[in-house]
Design a protein around this motif. Structure first.
Motif, PDB file in Angstrom:
ATOM      1  N   GLY A 343       0.823  -1.203   0.000  1.00 44.62           N
ATOM      2  CA  GLY A 343       0.000   0.000   0.000  1.00 44.62           C
ATOM      3  C   GLY A 343       0.854   1.249   0.000  1.00 44.62           C
ATOM      4  N   ILE A 344       0.210   2.416   0.081  1.00 45.57           N
ATOM      5  CA  ILE A 344       0.943   3.678   0.101  1.00 45.57           C
ATOM      6  C   ILE A 344       1.687   3.835   1.430  1.00 45.57           C
ATOM      7  N   ALA A 345       0.957   3.759   2.529  1.00 43.70           N
ATOM      8  CA  ALA A 345       1.569   3.918   3.851  1.00 43.70           C
ATOM      9  C   ALA A 345       1.965   2.572   4.454  1.00 43.70           C
ATOM     10  N   ASN A 346       1.223   1.534   4.146  1.00 46.73           N
ATOM     11  CA  ASN A 346       1.481   0.209   4.712  1.00 46.73           C
ATOM     12  C   ASN A 346       2.740  -0.400   4.098  1.00 46.73           C
ATOM     13  N   LYS A 347       3.654  -0.867   4.918  1.00 51.60           N
ATOM     14  CA  LYS A 347       4.888  -1.474   4.430  1.00 51.60           C
ATOM     15  C   LYS A 347       5.002  -2.949   4.825  1.00 51.60           C
ATOM     16  N   LYS A 348       3.910  -3.534   5.306  1.00 53.52           N
ATOM     17  CA  LYS A 348       3.972  -4.905   5.818  1.00 53.52           C
ATOM     18  C   LYS A 348       3.182  -5.862   4.927  1.00 53.52           C
ATOM     19  N   CYS A 410       6.539   7.408   3.114  1.00 49.03           N
ATOM     20  CA  CYS A 410       7.033   6.765   4.338  1.00 49.03           C
ATOM     21  C   CYS A 410       5.901   5.951   4.962  1.00 49.03           C
ATOM     22  N   ASP A 411       6.146   5.377   6.141  1.00 53.93           N
ATOM     23  CA  ASP A 411       5.091   4.597   6.801  1.00 53.93           C
ATOM     24  C   ASP A 411       4.285   5.443   7.785  1.00 53.93           C
ATOM     25  N   GLU A 416       0.645   6.537  12.802  1.00 59.80           N
ATOM     26  CA  GLU A 416       0.377   7.458  13.909  1.00 59.80           C
ATOM     27  C   GLU A 416       0.307   8.908  13.423  1.00 59.80           C
ATOM     28  N   LYS A 417       1.155   9.264  12.451  1.00 64.62           N
ATOM     29  CA  LYS A 417       1.145  10.624  11.900  1.00 64.62           C
ATOM     30  C   LYS A 417       0.417  10.575  10.554  1.00 64.62           C
TER      31      LYS A 417
END
Length: 548
Positions: A343-348, A410-411, A416-417
């Motif tokens: 995903g865009i923010a998800n890195k897992k 980034c993640d 959280e941000k």
């Protein structure tokens, strides 16, 4: 108003062997697009045209740029050495046009201008090696499977063609010419004449006359054309000659000919032809004198039965021949290339996603880890839709690879941000996969720490104190790499997507093929109101060639 595409073959490289139409077409063009070496060969014909030159393996970007400029109303010359329709740019230009839905009646005008191909120019320097049936085979297996090239060499060797080999060898491809020699020696004498011509009609022209057995003892490279004779080709006074077959009918050492002109096309004087020297149309006098005797009903019935049986046998033979017929079909093997990420923010990745990756790639495909938050897949397939469905079903984000827009976010501190995530997702939705002159990576960091290194990408975006800072023109690779230039602080969130869209679309429209964004920024000096400043290191660094 639509422009015009002039796809030009300028021959071996010397002006003397370039057609007048090719020279005129170059001079009437607004823009010249070609491989760097080819542009150098025609530099004396250039006036004030815009020049777009790229390196090897950039043919697709050249064709796409040419079509784009022609659609803007320009007259564009796409140049190839030799003939543009023989391993040149003509076919690729048409393929790019077809992908865009081009029609001759309504689309840009296309003129293909022929030139002297290497088989012809090299043959003229060797003597007359292609006086009989001949073929060309490229040994480059970058786009054509080697198995298919092997079949073509084998078939041409069996059929006794004079064979001209293009692209015989390069720094990386060294075995192909060896394999070609091995196949040819199965059918041809080791003493078969072979001509090696490098850079025909150019300053560094070099010619070697050798034979099939010893041809690999000489220097052969990408600029070499290899001409291999057939079973009748001979060498005389350092000239390679392939007879046309006139000696079958004519006496070459005498003005007195055995056959008179009216006799030369008679069947009996051509026993080697399809008719085997027999004239089935001639009626024999003795048969003409025969008169049909009266026949009984029994004789007529027996004759009819024989004809039926004869026709039945003929029909059966035809069916057997049809059953034995082998249809040759060599479809183009498609390698489906794409990038996947969680995903865009998800890195897992999930375990199910990893299992699906292994399933769709299989034993024939490949997976490549990249530092760009993606895994690149290369999968031989005839059904890419099935692969994309499987990947989509487990939640993968799918993107094209190559010279396209890619967002590297980034993640967001594992979510959280999250305040800037919607803007990252909107940029991805609007621009991801957009075709560009060169790959463009936009780094997106969700806080002022910028720990994912957005400033080191072509375009860097950093969310800080509720607004965005913008960095342009990082040099992302090399020993002189440097971060992007800070060009703006405090861009309002509702404006950031529009700002990036304008920058990217300007680069798409005005960037040269294969021109990286930092080079474009440096060349034009100003992008959407942001002025270029040199951010390169001020110390002198010795250039390092590839491999050092």
């Amino acid at each position: 108003m639509l422009g015009k595409l002039l796809v030009i073959g300028f021959g071996p490289g010397s002006f003397e062997h370039m057609t007048k139409r090719a020279q005129d077409a170059i001079q009437e063009s607004d823009c010249i697009i070609g491989y760097k070496t080819y542009v150098e060969l025609i530099k004396d014909l250039l006036i004030d045209q815009e020049i777009i030159s790229t390196g090897m393996s950039e043919e697709v970007s050249r064709a796409q740029a040419a079509v784009h400029l022609a659609e803007e109303g320009k007259t564009v010359a796409v140049i190839s050495s030799g003939d543009a329709g023989v391993y040149g740019m003509a076919g690729l230009v048409y393929e790019v046009l077809i992908e865009k839905g081009w029609k001759e009646a309504t689309g840009v005008s296309v003129e293909v201008i022929p030139g002297v191909s290497a088989i012809n120019s090299c043959a003229s320097l060797l003597g007359a090696p292609i006086m009989h049936d001949a073929c060309t085979i490229s040994l480059s297996d970058h786009l054509t499977p080697w198995d298919l090239i092997e079949k073509r060499i084998d078939a041409a060797a069996q059929a006794d063609f004079v064979i001209t080999l293009y692209n015989p060898k390069s720094g990386r491809r060294t075995r192909q010419i060896q394999e070609a020699q091995r196949i040819l020696l199965n059918y041809r004498s080791p003493a078969t004449p072979v001509g090696l011509v490098k850079s025909a009609y150019r300053d560094r022209q070099h010619i070697v006359i050798t034979d099939l057995k010893h041809m690999l003892d000489h220097d052969i490279g990408m600029l070499t054309t290899v001409v291999i004779g057939n079973s009748t080709t001979f060498l005389y006074d350092n000239k390679i000659i392939t007879p046309r077959g006139y000696q079958r009918k004519y006496t070459l050492n005498s003005t007195e000919q055995r056959l008179k002109p009216h006799e030369r096309l008679r069947h009996e004087n051509e026993p080697w032809a399809l008719h085997k020297g027999k004239n089935d149309m001639v009626q024999h006098p003795e048969k003409c004198k025969e008169k049909n005797p009266e026949r009984s009903s029994l004789q007529i019935a027996l004759e009819a039965l024989q004809k039926v049986e004869k026709n039945f046998d003929k029909s059966t033979n035809n069916k057997q021949m049809q059953q034995k017929q082998v249809v040759v079909n060599n479809p183009i093997t498609s390698i489906f290339e794409l990038a996947v990420s969680p995903g865009i923010a998800n890195k897992k990745f999930t375990s199910k996603q990893m299992m699906i990756l292994a399933e769709v790639v299989g034993d024939e495909g490949s997976m490549e880890y990249t530092p760009h938050h993606q895994i690149i897949l290369r999968i031989p397939t005839s059904n890419p839709d099935l692969i994309t469905k499987k990947l989509d079903d487990v939640g993968f984000l799918l993107e094209p690879i190559g010279d396209v827009f890619q967002l590297k976010a980034c993640d967001f501190c594992e979510g959280e941000k999250k305040d800037s995530i919607p803007y990252a997702e909107e940029l991805h939705e609007k621009l991801s996969g957009l075709d560009l002159p060169k790959e463009l990576k936009v780094g997106f960091n969700g806080c002022g720490m910028a720990c994912f290194g957005a400033v080191n990408e072509d375009i860097g975006i950093i969310f800080r104190k509720g607004k965005f800072d913008l960095f342009l023109g990082a040099k992302t690779v090399g020993r002189t790499a440097h971060p992007g230039q800070p060009v703006a602080e405090g861009i309002e969130p509702e404006k950031i997507v529009e700002v990036i869209e304008k920058i990217v679309h300007e680069y798409k429209e005005k960037g040269h093929p294969n021109e990286r964004f930092f080079k474009y920024f440096k060349r034009v000096g100003n992008v959407q109101g942001y002025t270029y400043k040199d951010m390169a290191p001020k110390i002198e660094i010795e250039p390092a060639p590839c491999g050092d």
